[in-house]
Write a protein that holds these residues in place. Structure first.
Motif, PDB file in Angstrom:
ATOM      1  N   ASP A 109       0.830  -1.213   0.000  1.00 49.21           N
ATOM      2  CA  ASP A 109       0.000   0.000   0.000  1.00 49.21           C
ATOM      3  C   ASP A 109       0.863   1.261   0.000  1.00 49.21           C
ATOM      4  O   ASP A 109       0.531   2.256  -0.656  1.00 49.21           O
ATOM      5  CB  ASP A 109      -0.936  -0.005   1.219  1.00 49.21           C
ATOM      6  CG  ASP A 109      -2.042  -1.047   1.105  1.00 49.21           C
ATOM      7  OD1 ASP A 109      -2.338  -1.478  -0.028  1.00 49.21           O
ATOM      8  OD2 ASP A 109      -2.605  -1.427   2.146  1.00 49.21           O
ATOM      9  N   GLU A 110       1.977   1.213   0.718  1.00 51.98           N
ATOM     10  CA  GLU A 110       2.887   2.364   0.768  1.00 51.98           C
ATOM     11  C   GLU A 110       3.563   2.584  -0.592  1.00 51.98           C
ATOM     12  O   GLU A 110       3.703   3.725  -1.046  1.00 51.98           O
ATOM     13  CB  GLU A 110       3.944   2.136   1.849  1.00 51.98           C
ATOM     14  CG  GLU A 110       4.899   3.300   2.042  1.00 51.98           C
ATOM     15  CD  GLU A 110       4.236   4.583   2.515  1.00 51.98           C
ATOM     16  OE1 GLU A 110       4.811   5.670   2.292  1.00 51.98           O
ATOM     17  OE2 GLU A 110       3.126   4.506   3.106  1.00 51.98           O
TER      18      GLU A 110
ATOM     19  N   LYS B 111       1.057   4.088  -2.890  1.00 48.09           N
ATOM     20  CA  LYS B 111       0.869   5.510  -2.570  1.00 48.09           C
ATOM     21  C   LYS B 111       2.002   6.345  -3.169  1.00 48.09           C
ATOM     22  O   LYS B 111       1.759   7.402  -3.780  1.00 48.09           O
ATOM     23  CB  LYS B 111       0.840   5.686  -1.048  1.00 48.09           C
ATOM     24  CG  LYS B 111       0.662   7.129  -0.588  1.00 48.09           C
ATOM     25  CD  LYS B 111       0.667   7.197   0.935  1.00 48.09           C
ATOM     26  CE  LYS B 111       0.595   8.644   1.421  1.00 48.09           C
ATOM     27  NZ  LYS B 111       0.630   8.716   2.911  1.00 48.09           N
ATOM     28  N   LYS B 112       3.234   5.872  -3.024  1.00 49.19           N
ATOM     29  CA  LYS B 112       4.393   6.583  -3.576  1.00 49.19           C
ATOM     30  C   LYS B 112       4.327   6.628  -5.096  1.00 49.19           C
ATOM     31  O   LYS B 112       4.717   7.617  -5.718  1.00 49.19           O
ATOM     32  CB  LYS B 112       5.692   5.908  -3.130  1.00 49.19           C
ATOM     33  CG  LYS B 112       6.017   6.094  -1.660  1.00 49.19           C
ATOM     34  CD  LYS B 112       7.310   5.365  -1.300  1.00 49.19           C
ATOM     35  CE  LYS B 112       7.659   5.535   0.173  1.00 49.19           C
ATOM     36  NZ  LYS B 112       8.890   4.781   0.534  1.00 49.19           N
TER      37      LYS B 112
END
Length: 215
Positions: free
Chosen positions: A107-108, A111-112
């Motif tokens: 998920d990170e 997002k990035k």
């Protein structure tokens, strides 16, 4: 050891410059000029060029030296045929073992990736794409397959950056990545692997279309 460390640093910088388009296809990389630019002897420069040739980013041509390679239809098909087979195999073996921390990492990364798209940060697109795929396959217990896939992802990093040169392709990649993560979270092995194969095929189709357009 010192030469090896310097050679790796030079290779990293040249790789980044090739992948980002600073050194375009057909550009000649002169050892003496590179040695001067990096403040190094020709030995680590030569070692760096040998490393980049092994990755397919340059070709050593007699009487001409190191030349940045161009996009190749044959190589695209070869690399992406292998990616379809081997990445699906890794993904299938990994899905059931992915943990909550893995999904938090995915998920990170996603997002990035979205931020990099909005900021038009070319240097991050290929890197984050590779990180996402590597994390999806990270729990597979197939070390030989994983080693081959790691090499294929590095080789196709240049292709990925070219393919992501259009905003439509970037948005589609972001959506397809989200779908892959969701299918993995639901432990839907066959649908997830089918999505992955379709995703890889889409990238291949985009690249071949770009190649045909630029002829």
């Amino acid at each position: 050891m010192k030469h090896k460390t310097v050679a790796n640093a030079i290779a990293d910088k040249l790789r980044q410059d090739i992948l980002s388009g600073i050194h375009e296809a057909g550009a000649q990389l002169r050892q003496d000029a590179l040695a001067t630019a990096f403040g190094a002897s020709r030995i680590p420069v030569r070692e760096a060029l040998i490393q980049l040739e092994a990755e397919g980013l340059i070709q050593m041509i007699p009487h001409k030296g190191a030349v940045v390679t161009s996009l190749s239809r044959a190589e695209i098909n070869d690399v992406f045929d292998l990616r379809k087979l081997l990445e699906a195999r890794l993904f299938e073996d990994s899905i059931q073992k992915l943990t909550e921390s893995d999904f938090a990492a995915l998920d990170e990364i996603q997002k990035k990736f979205g931020i990099a798209i909005r900021d038009a940060d070319l240097t991050q697109w290929g890197k984050l794409n590779t990180e996402l795929h590597t994390t999806l396959y990270g729990r597979a217990e197939l070390p030989q397959t994983a080693a081959v896939v790691a090499a294929l992802l590095q080789k196709s990093d240049r292709y990925t950056r070219v393919q992501l040169s259009s905003n439509a392709a970037r948005k589609r990649a972001e959506k397809e990545h989200a779908n892959l993560i969701e299918a993995a979270k639901l432990k839907k092995i066959k649908p997830a692997c089918d999505l992955l194969v379709k995703h890889i095929e889409t990238v291949r189709a985009d690249l071949l279309a770009l190649l045909a357009k630029n002829k």
